[in-house]
Design an enzyme around this catalytic site. Structure first.
Site, PDB file in Angstrom:
ATOM      1  N   LYS A  31      -5.908  -5.691  -6.952  1.00 34.53           N
ATOM      2  CA  LYS A  31      -6.038  -4.940  -8.203  1.00 34.53           C
ATOM      3  C   LYS A  31      -7.418  -5.207  -8.823  1.00 34.53           C
ATOM      4  CE  LYS A  31      -3.230  -2.835 -11.415  1.00 34.53           C
ATOM      5  NZ  LYS A  31      -1.950  -2.184 -11.402  1.00 34.53           N
ATOM      6  N   LYS A  43      -1.309   0.832   6.131  1.00 39.00           N
ATOM      7  CA  LYS A  43       0.070   0.434   5.813  1.00 39.00           C
ATOM      8  C   LYS A  43       0.757   1.491   4.949  1.00 39.00           C
ATOM      9  CE  LYS A  43       1.837  -2.197   2.420  1.00 39.00           C
ATOM     10  NZ  LYS A  43       2.082  -3.248   1.458  1.00 39.00           N
ATOM     11  N   LYS A  89       3.703   3.128  -1.283  1.00 37.52           N
ATOM     12  CA  LYS A  89       3.752   4.056  -2.417  1.00 37.52           C
ATOM     13  C   LYS A  89       2.381   4.164  -3.053  1.00 37.52           C
ATOM     14  CE  LYS A  89       7.359   1.490  -3.285  1.00 37.52           C
ATOM     15  NZ  LYS A  89       8.542   0.769  -3.655  1.00 37.52           N
TER      16      LYS A  89
END
Ligand code: TYM
Length: 312
Positions: free
Chosen positions: A112, A191, A194
């Site tokens: 992040k 990968k 979502k």
């Protein structure tokens, strides 16, 4: 006595085939050998999901997905994290035992920050909530996809830190990661996740699944569309796929259509089961699961509170 198995899935969106092959299917294969628990990680989802309507819908949908793929609530304790307040309580105790630099090493947090985004404090301390989930139930094994390996290591560290400070209390758990399905690729080869927008929904309609499959990124230079093949291998043994891919070399559309049919063959019967599961069924399952989980978690917390000296 059987060993304890514990795993969880966030209620942050609809489940995708990465969750199914990476977590649910391996779970189903071994759940019967253990005393198994399956948790809806709704407080983990709160680190990213702030819409109450979506939160409610996701919780219900995730449990329907569990039941539709064949998890039997008579054998497995299915519950949601927010129903057992010991999880957040124990997470706080672990937060007070670990250092900021230790938590700064966590991938979810580092990713992040690397993207230039500001993490909330919940995301920062996420590994200690997950440690609490696992350690409250004297868990032996945690079946997960490869992306969760570091989190299980954090749980071991939290157990060791607590045990060193206050005496033997928590078992150190082990992850179970099946190598062949450790990381299920998404429609772009990265990968499936979502947050990358590269998923194929597990319980989408046939049209939704077809749309996602048609969107699989293909490289026009090769005979074999690698990203299609990588997902297709989940549905048919590689050897069985060979003649199909040989016969239709370079015909990407045809191969994608074959993949859609294979997905549909697996999902259609589960979709039918799922259609008969009501919201009321889900509530009953979660209420019963919460009672069973709470009994164990509360007993563990008695011991923890005694050990840290807050019981006078
Ligand atoms: P979550 O909700 O992101 O994913 C749920 C499970 O699906 C696996 N998974 C994958 N496996 C292979 N390939 C993929 N592309 C893929 N995408 C997802 C994940 O590895 C996971 O096993 N922090 C956890 C939830 C959690 C938990 C726990 C898990 C909370 N507490 C305690 C185990 C034990 C998470 O975010 O998973």
């Amino acid at each position: 006595m059987k060993k304890r198995l514990f795993t969880g899935i966030q209620s942050s969106g609809t489940l995708h085939i990465g969750n199914y092959f990476g977590a649910l299917k391996p779970f189903l294969e071994i759940a019967g050998d253990y005393d198994s628990m399956l948790m809806v990680a709704d407080y983990h989802a709160l680190t990213s999901l702030k819409d109450p309507e979506a939160m409610r819908a996701n919780i219900i949908n995730v449990v329907k997905d569990y039941l539709a793929v064949g998890v039997n609530p008579a054998d497995v304790v299915i519950f949601k994290q927010s129903d057992v307040s010991a999880h957040t309580e124990l997470a706080w105790i672990f937060d007070c035992l670990v250092t900021v630099p230790f938590l700064q090493q966590a991938h979810a947090y580092k990713d992040k920050i690397a993207k230039g985004l500001e993490a909330n404090a919940g995301l920062f301390t996420y590994p200690m909530l997950m440690a609490a989930d696992i350690l409250l139930y004297d868990t032996d094994v945690v079946p997960v996809g490869a992306d969760q390996k570091q989190h299980v290591e954090y749980a071991r560290e939290a157990a060791a830190k607590f045990n060193n400070s206050y005496g033997e209390t928590f078992k150190e758990p082990k992850e179970i990661i099946m190598e062949s399905i450790a990381t299920i690729p998404g429609t772009d080869g990265k990968k499936m996740s979502k947050s990358y927008g590269n998923t194929i929904p597990l319980f989408g309609t046939k049209d939704e699944i077809a749309k996602a499959v048609m969107g699989i990124v293909t490289d026009s230079t090769g005979d074999r569309p690698e990203h299609v093949h990588a997902i297709h291998k989940l549905f048919q043994a590689d050897g069985d796929l060979l003649p199909l891919y040989e016969e239709h070399k370079g015909k990407y559309k045809h191969l994608k259509e074959a993949l859609i049919e294979d997905i549909e063959r697996m999902v259609a019967p589960m979709r039918e089961v799922r259609a008969d599961i009501t919201d009321a069924d889900v509530k009953t399952v979660l209420e019963e699961g919460a009672l069973r989980a709470r009994a164990q978690a509360d007993a563990k917390m008695q011991d923890v509170r005694e050990k840290i000296g807050v019981r006078i």
